[in-house]
Design an enzyme around this catalytic site. Structure first.
Site, PDB file in Angstrom:
ATOM      1  N   TRP A  59       0.824  -1.211   0.000  1.00  0.00           N
ATOM      2  CA  TRP A  59       0.000   0.000   0.000  1.00  0.00           C
ATOM      3  C   TRP A  59       0.860   1.265   0.000  1.00  0.00           C
ATOM      4  O   TRP A  59       0.350   2.365  -0.202  1.00  0.00           O
ATOM      5  CB  TRP A  59      -0.980   0.004   1.184  1.00  0.00           C
ATOM      6  CG  TRP A  59      -0.355   0.111   2.547  1.00  0.00           C
ATOM      7  CD1 TRP A  59       0.301  -0.868   3.224  1.00  0.00           C
ATOM      8  CD2 TRP A  59      -0.355   1.253   3.417  1.00  0.00           C
ATOM      9  NE1 TRP A  59       0.727  -0.414   4.452  1.00  0.00           N
ATOM     10  CE2 TRP A  59       0.327   0.889   4.602  1.00  0.00           C
ATOM     11  CE3 TRP A  59      -0.870   2.539   3.313  1.00  0.00           C
ATOM     12  CZ2 TRP A  59       0.505   1.764   5.675  1.00  0.00           C
ATOM     13  CZ3 TRP A  59      -0.682   3.412   4.398  1.00  0.00           C
ATOM     14  CH2 TRP A  59       0.002   3.034   5.554  1.00  0.00           C
ATOM     15  N   GLU A  73       2.011  -1.510  13.281  1.00  0.00           N
ATOM     16  CA  GLU A  73       2.095  -2.963  13.315  1.00  0.00           C
ATOM     17  C   GLU A  73       2.579  -3.496  14.662  1.00  0.00           C
ATOM     18  O   GLU A  73       2.726  -4.709  14.825  1.00  0.00           O
ATOM     19  CB  GLU A  73       2.992  -3.452  12.178  1.00  0.00           C
ATOM     20  CG  GLU A  73       2.369  -3.200  10.814  1.00  0.00           C
ATOM     21  CD  GLU A  73       3.301  -3.461   9.652  1.00  0.00           C
ATOM     22  OE1 GLU A  73       2.802  -3.585   8.523  1.00  0.00           O
ATOM     23  OE2 GLU A  73       4.535  -3.528   9.871  1.00  0.00           O
ATOM     24  N   LYS A 108       4.834   2.132  15.901  1.00  0.00           N
ATOM     25  CA  LYS A 108       5.880   1.948  14.891  1.00  0.00           C
ATOM     26  C   LYS A 108       5.911   3.119  13.911  1.00  0.00           C
ATOM     27  O   LYS A 108       6.969   3.567  13.482  1.00  0.00           O
ATOM     28  CB  LYS A 108       5.630   0.643  14.147  1.00  0.00           C
ATOM     29  CG  LYS A 108       6.700   0.253  13.142  1.00  0.00           C
ATOM     30  CD  LYS A 108       6.322  -1.045  12.434  1.00  0.00           C
ATOM     31  CE  LYS A 108       7.382  -1.448  11.427  1.00  0.00           C
ATOM     32  NZ  LYS A 108       6.949  -2.582  10.582  1.00  0.00           N
ATOM     33  N   GLN A 109       4.732   3.613  13.520  1.00  0.00           N
ATOM     34  CA  GLN A 109       4.631   4.687  12.530  1.00  0.00           C
ATOM     35  C   GLN A 109       3.295   5.392  12.726  1.00  0.00           C
ATOM     36  O   GLN A 109       2.462   4.936  13.502  1.00  0.00           O
ATOM     37  CB  GLN A 109       4.727   4.124  11.116  1.00  0.00           C
ATOM     38  CG  GLN A 109       3.529   3.257  10.717  1.00  0.00           C
ATOM     39  CD  GLN A 109       3.719   2.567   9.384  1.00  0.00           C
ATOM     40  OE1 GLN A 109       4.483   1.618   9.286  1.00  0.00           O
ATOM     41  NE2 GLN A 109       3.024   3.023   8.370  1.00  0.00           N
TER      42      GLN A 109
END
Length: 768
Positions: free
Chosen positions: A359, A490, A602-603
């Site tokens: 993605w 994640e 994580k992001q």
């Protein structure tokens, strides 16, 4: 190992020492590609030290049987892998019968490696003392042609320094190769034939299972002090290997050079029975032009790319080097000339992530290609997904969805899901939203609505059907919920009501319905065709809207923020600043169980939604959510710093924005995550471009107009970039105190700068 050994330079990546511990990292950093093929910066001559050999052909892959989960219903049967292709770069070098091998040399001095990004070539030079005490000077230049994308070229020169020597060049091609990354140590290639004609050699091979037919080819020419030699080579031919040996005596101080032409022809572009014929045609043209003319063509081709894509930064060499490194590798990976291809997270620099499509393309890469190339390139990326729509429907059917609902794959080569981690493959369903958002983003930026009635609406309908079926009505909440998901973060798996996933699901449904209504009123023929094909009724649309209007969003009254997911506040909320630095990166120090129970992000997750849908929220709301979530973010995804840089700039926090920018632009150059030896982070490089253009430049499209809110980091004197907006090129030059705008086009253009309407005319400088 020195993680900061790359010399700062505006236009080149330069290494000035030979360190065996850095070879694998440099093989990644100095990788070259031309959109059709690419290779790690492996040495041409023998190297017996630690190395990661890799040459790759775009679109050629193997379905490696998955190691985990294959017994579970709906689980992918394979993990697609980009294949280490037969090698054409090899040139064994013997000096008085001793093989040149930098790992075994007594001494290596004056070692330099340079990747010239302005002109698109890789140079390596060094002095070496062999075990037999002969000293030689070696200079090697290599590039993959942009004009002839099946061709690569090498110039390799050796000068004996302390005595005359007998030098043998042994150029070869070899199909007896393996992948660094293999689940079962399968044999990936079947060599069909090894042949030669005069000084040309060809290996025809096909991939197992997928049966891509390829021809690897080579031809060489020798020069003594630039004068061409005619030497009949000895031939060494085996079942997967062919080499030619050229030997001659070279006087002390003279130079013996070999020009090697090599590359691949593949059945994606030629009849599989005509691959050798096609290869001969490439070699004939290459020999006719010669090394110098081919190199000049390469320089001109890159000059055309840089004319549009370059971002200049004055006063900060490391920042300048970082952005050009990112732009360079994006163009090496994908040029938009083949709609069958896409952008893998590692490009042609390694094998991690299988070289497949994620993605990342829709969320990060499309804006870069829309603005730095013709909009047709971005449209090709959208059509790539349209062409895989039936596969996306089949992927959803395997999971129990029906009625034409589509779940686009997390990872794919051909539209089939081929990712083998359950918590990602089946739970990270927000990728469906990124596919839809890219359609919206393309129309918003280009003004080209034609894609939606022609193709895009079919994709949107299938995605809306997925979201409608994926939602569950909660009698307890009297709302629709989405259970068992993984958001962009994640480091949380199998959570309920990830805010970003729920928000983009609602948006997708409403956006689809808006477009159905517009197409019904403006494109009647397309409307009838699509409704009949999709068998879509008004009552089904009504059911979708019930879900969209009734979807649940977790919210904290105490913190005045949307919660990343239902249980986020149940965690022990210790910020990253309180975390022992010896524990970083946590993905390399902690168990997965510990990570999943931690608050660490994580992001961008909730903030990813605020990035996509900035106009839906006030600046105050962005600030609240940024201040709540960023302190828990470890930025251990390559896609993290760019989004945070853009949002910090939006909030006027330029020091923080600059820090994030430097991290995203030099993620690989400075090896922040200690993994550059595995390959580069290609798709996040598009995020680096966005950090400058959307972050510092403040570029948006609002109410059908291009808008800017330029800011400049205090570390910079000025910066400039170009964007291709609706077939007109706008050059933006931001200095301290003012911004220049120039228009390359035929018509006046109204833009908004810091909230005020400005008219810019072709070839007329406007200063704000």
């Amino acid at each position: 190992m020195n993680l900061d050994y790359i010399i700062p330079n505006n236009w080149s990546i330069i290494e000035e020492e030979f360190n065996p511990d850095q070879v694998k990292a440099s093989e990644s950093l100095f990788s070259i590609g031309n959109g059709a093929m690419g290779q790690r910066a492996n040495f041409e001559e023998r190297y017996s030290g630690p190395t990661f050999q890799g040459s790759y052909i775009a679109g050629v892959y193997y379905p490696d049987k998955t190691r985990v989960g294959w017994w579970k219903n709906g689980y992918p049967e394979y993990f697609a892998k980009v294949l280490n292709a037969p090698s054409w770069i090899g040139i064994d070098v013997f000096i008085n019968e001793e093989a040149l091998d930098l790992f075994k040399c007594k001494k290596v001095e004056n070692f330099k490696r340079e990747l010239n990004m302005k002109e698109g070539w890789l140079l390596r030079s060094f002095n070496a003392t062999l075990q037999n005490n002969l000293e030689v000077e070696v200079v090697v230049k290599r590039f993959l042609s942009l004009d002839m994308d099946e061709l690569g070229v090498i110039s390799y020169s050796v000068k004996p320094l302390n005595a005359s020597a007998n030098i043998t060049y042994q150029p070869y091609i070899d199909s007896g190769i393996t992948n660094e990354d293999s689940n079962w140590d399968d044999k990936f290639w079947d060599t069909l034939s090894v042949s030669q004609k005069d000084t040309s050699a060809f290996i025809q091979a096909k991939t197992m299972k997928t049966e891509f037919y390829t021809c690897t080819f080579m031809e060489s020419e020798l020069f003594y002090n630039d004068k061409k030699l005619n030497i009949t080579p000895d031939v060494d031919k085996a079942s997967t290997h062919i080499a030619f040996a050229y030997s001659t005596k070279v006087n002390q101080g003279d130079v013996l050079s070999i020009h090697k032409f090599g590359g691949y022809t593949v059945d994606r572009n030629h009849d599989k029975y005509e691959l050798v014929t096609a290869a001969k045609a490439v070699l004939d043209k290459a020999k006719h032009l010669g090394f110098s003319a081919l190199l000049e063509n390469q320089k001109q081709a890159w000059a055309r790319i840089w004319d549009m894509a370059d971002i200049t930064i004055e006063g900060d060499v490391k920042a300048q080097q970082g952005i050009r490194f990112n732009i360079f590798h994006l163009n090496q990976t994908y040029l938009g000339t083949d709609a069958r291809l896409n952008i893998g997270p590692k490009g042609f620099t390694g094998e991690k992530y299988g070289g497949s499509t994620y993605w990342d393309t829709e969320a990060y890469c499309i804006p870069f290609y829309m603005a730095t190339k013709d909009q047709s390139v971005a449209r090709n990326l959208l059509e790539y997904r349209y062409n895989h729509l039936q596969k996306a429907i089949e992927n959803a059917e395997k999971l129990g969805f029906s009625n034409g609902a589509a779940l686009y794959p997390m990872v794919t080569m051909n539209g089939e899901e081929c990712h083998n981690e359950w918590e990602i493959t089946f739970e990270e369903i927000h990728r469906n939203g990124a596919i839809a958002f890219a359609i919206y983003n393309y129309h918003r930026y280009t003004g080209d609505y034609s894609y939606i009635p022609e193709k895009g609406l079919e994709v949107l309908i299938a995605i809306a059907r997925f979201w409608h079926q994926r939602a569950t009505f909660s009698t307890d909440k009297n709302k629709y919920v989405i259970l068992g998901v993984t958001g962009p973060n994640e480091y949380e798996n199998n959570v309920n009501n990830n805010w970003y996933t729920n928000y983009i699901a609602k948006w997708c449904i409403k956006y689809t319905v808006e477009n159905i209504e517009r197409i019904e009123s403006e494109f009647g023929i397309d409307y009838t065709r699509i409704m009949n094909k999709a068998k879509l009724s008004k009552s089904e649309i009504k059911d979708w809207m019930e879900v969209a209007e009734g979807i649940y969003f977790p919210y904290s009254e105490k913190h005045e923020v949307f919660l990343q997911q239902d249980g986020f506040l149940d965690k022990e909320l210790i910020t990253v600043s309180e975390l022992d630095q010896s524990q970083r990166p946590i993905n390399q120090k902690w168990s997965w169980d510990r990570i999943l129970r931690s608050p660490y992000i994580k992001q961008a997750d909730t903030l990813q939604g605020f990035y996509f849908f900035e106009d839906h929220f006030s600046t105050h709301e962005l600030e609240q959510h940024f201040d709540f979530y960023e302190p828990f973010t470890v930025h251990e995804s390559s896609l993290s710093p760019c989004v945070h840089s853009i949002q910090a700039a939006k909030l006027g926090r330029m020091n923080q924005a600059y820090t994030f920018y430097l991290r995203t632009s030099r993620l690989d150059l400075d090896d922040y995550n200690h993994e550059v030896h595995e390959g580069l982070h290609i798709t996040s490089m598009a995020g680096t471009w966005m950090s400058i253009v959307e972050g510092f430049g403040g570029m948006r499209v609002k109410n059908d107009k291009l808008t800017f809110e330029p800011k400049i980091p205090e570390q910079w004197d000025a910066y400039s970039f170009k964007v291709n907006f609706r077939h007109q090129i706008i050059k933006v030059n931001v200095c301290k105190g003012h911004t220049h705008f120039e228009l390359e086009g035929k018509h006046d253009l109204e833009i908004i700068v810091n909230g005020k309407t400005i008219l810019i005319s072709p070839n007329n400088l406007v200063t704000v």
